[in-house]
Write an enzyme that holds these catalytic residues in place. Sequence first.
Site, PDB file in Angstrom:
ATOM      1  N   ILE A 239      56.790  48.254  13.636  1.00 48.51           N
ATOM      2  CA  ILE A 239      56.909  49.135  14.779  1.00 48.51           C
ATOM      3  C   ILE A 239      58.381  49.374  15.089  1.00 48.51           C
ATOM      4  O   ILE A 239      59.246  48.569  14.743  1.00 48.51           O
ATOM      5  CB  ILE A 239      56.190  48.593  16.029  1.00 48.51           C
ATOM      6  CG1 ILE A 239      56.828  47.295  16.526  1.00 48.51           C
ATOM      7  CG2 ILE A 239      54.712  48.408  15.768  1.00 48.51           C
ATOM      8  CD1 ILE A 239      56.332  46.856  17.903  1.00 48.51           C
ATOM      9  N   SER A 240      58.670  50.508  15.718  1.00 54.16           N
ATOM     10  CA  SER A 240      60.020  50.877  16.129  1.00 54.16           C
ATOM     11  C   SER A 240      60.930  50.937  14.894  1.00 54.16           C
ATOM     12  O   SER A 240      60.600  51.618  13.927  1.00 54.16           O
ATOM     13  CB  SER A 240      60.526  49.897  17.183  1.00 54.16           C
ATOM     14  OG  SER A 240      61.697  50.369  17.810  1.00 54.16           O
ATOM     15  N   ASN A 241      62.043  50.222  14.885  1.00 53.51           N
ATOM     16  CA  ASN A 241      62.861  50.212  13.667  1.00 53.51           C
ATOM     17  C   ASN A 241      62.093  49.652  12.483  1.00 53.51           C
ATOM     18  O   ASN A 241      62.308  50.063  11.339  1.00 53.51           O
ATOM     19  CB  ASN A 241      64.131  49.383  13.897  1.00 53.51           C
ATOM     20  CG  ASN A 241      65.190  50.149  14.650  1.00 53.51           C
ATOM     21  OD1 ASN A 241      65.037  51.324  14.950  1.00 53.51           O
ATOM     22  ND2 ASN A 241      66.280  49.472  14.976  1.00 53.51           N
ATOM     23  N   GLY A 263      54.193  52.086  13.387  1.00 54.93           N
ATOM     24  CA  GLY A 263      54.052  52.341  14.818  1.00 54.93           C
ATOM     25  C   GLY A 263      55.369  52.777  15.423  1.00 54.93           C
ATOM     26  O   GLY A 263      56.415  52.192  15.136  1.00 54.93           O
ATOM     27  N   HIS A 513      57.175  52.959  24.799  1.00 55.15           N
ATOM     28  CA  HIS A 513      57.713  52.237  23.653  1.00 55.15           C
ATOM     29  C   HIS A 513      57.561  50.728  23.730  1.00 55.15           C
ATOM     30  O   HIS A 513      57.479  50.064  22.694  1.00 55.15           O
ATOM     31  CB  HIS A 513      59.201  52.578  23.475  1.00 55.15           C
ATOM     32  CG  HIS A 513      59.759  52.201  22.141  1.00 55.15           C
ATOM     33  ND1 HIS A 513      59.591  52.987  21.016  1.00 55.15           N
ATOM     34  CD2 HIS A 513      60.445  51.109  21.724  1.00 55.15           C
ATOM     35  CE1 HIS A 513      60.179  52.415  19.980  1.00 55.15           C
ATOM     36  NE2 HIS A 513      60.697  51.261  20.381  1.00 55.15           N
TER      37      HIS A 513
END
Length: 576
Positions: A239-241, A263, A513
Amino acid sequence: MFSAQRSSEHRGQDDLLTAGLGIDGLRAMAPPAFADAGHPTAQELRRRAIWSNWRGIADLAPGGGYGELFGSVAAVPGREFHAYAKVPGANHPHRVMLQLPDAFDAGKRCVVVTASSGSRGIYGSIAVAGAWGLPRGCAVAYTDKGAGTDYFDLDTRTGVTPDGTRAALGAPDLAFVPNAPVNASGVAFRHAHSGDNPEADWGRHVRQAAEFALQALDEALPGAAPFTFDNTRVIAVGISNGGGAVLRAAELEGDWLDAVVAGEPNVFLDAPGARSLYDYTTEAALLMPCAQLHLQGLPQPPLAAQVAPLWTARCASLAAAGLVGGSDTASQAQSAYERMLASGWTEGAIRAGVLSTGFDLWRAVAATYASAYGRYGVGEHPCGFSFAAQAPDFSARAATAAEQAAWWSDASGIPPGAGVGLVDRSLAPPDFGYAGLQCLRALNAGDGEDAKRVQAGIAGTRAQLPRARLPVVVVHGTDDGLVPMAFSSAPYVAAAQAAGREVRFWQVRNAQHFDGFLGLPDYAARYVPLLPYVYAALDRVSAHLDGDGALPVDGVIETVPRGAGKALEAGNLAMP
């Protein structure tokens, strides 16, 4: 390829998934204590790192649904294998780890490979990949993708050893030793000061973690060796980075990867609507505080009364620079808001972005990434930023032994946090950070040498499309205020699908987020967590690989916020 290899056993009161803490220990407001604050043991550091990374990623609060509606914190006994890995051309290694549950079935070989979210350390995806893979008997391979929490204290010249404890310069196998002047002071960390551009190598970091997994499996289970990409299923998730990293892995050649779930990915490619993280982060750092004054009923924290004077000062700074119009704060805020809408932001993203504004995340991300993209070393930041423990007046000071000892377990990989601050030598009232932010923003589109250096680094992070016939599911919250869907997932998916790639897209309404902030009542009332959809996507692709169904179809998932004081229910999630 691998060095500083070690292994450890984790059974009984020290399992793989929660280090023996269980749901109650993970929910505890205080971290697991160190017996000696200045000299914690490797076991204490591991337990605390797992506590910190669970809480930074997942909403574990009662009523949030974790462990009931979705997710698992079941005790998983097994072994861990750790090493450093290095991609060709890099100055410094990244950490890799394999968690091997005792329930691993060598007859149904499954490896989940993942990358830490944000700039977190090696346990930075345990609540994502570990929580799904370990209870199912899959081995889980991790990488910190060239960032992490191996902070080096420049004053005492001490760094982090393979097991997380600290040692002086000259000790064998320190995880990160910066190239720094002898008289340098403060704190150095890999993401900002390695001289590498780790984001450009994210895909290779993920692949190396998968390769380390196969090697560790050969070592751990010699009777079932060899483990290869041909006889072992490999699913990547992040997820994210970490989501961006697994999408970068998806573009690499070779039939080594069987499926990908990403994600809220920070991914940037050359496609209509796409913008780089640095572009929209530096824009938000300047404009968003003023723009948010235009909106009523923002999520709290931050408390509106506390931040209004600071944000009002920002509006005045922007107006004086000709960046917004209006003769009073209200009209200036409206101008900033409209300017952000015109550049692709949505109201939902601006509203949820109050978290990043309130916690000074925009400035922190921009300062660190400018250093990474430009491959600057200690003391070379083009806008004069540095990192150190700070006194109450924000001046740099020496870190205490207890602060240093906790960095590896407690830090997020990007200061401020865990006793390390972002030092800005240009701070001046009334809009304290404005001059530094102007400098950071100018690096995005300027034509000076520093700007060209940063822009070259950004160009090196551009993604390519996933290889043909690789199943990919992208999951993103429509209200993401840190990595807006409009700049990342949406253009990526559109380009991939136009090229005939096997990419599916779940857009989750009322999801922002940070699941970890849903423990705050106001955020819990407004937003649903994203993790259940990541787990569900993993379920779907795993079943698809087993021949038990098609990939999920694209969908906009119409969730229902739970409202104030209510527990999350299955109906709120509207799981497809």
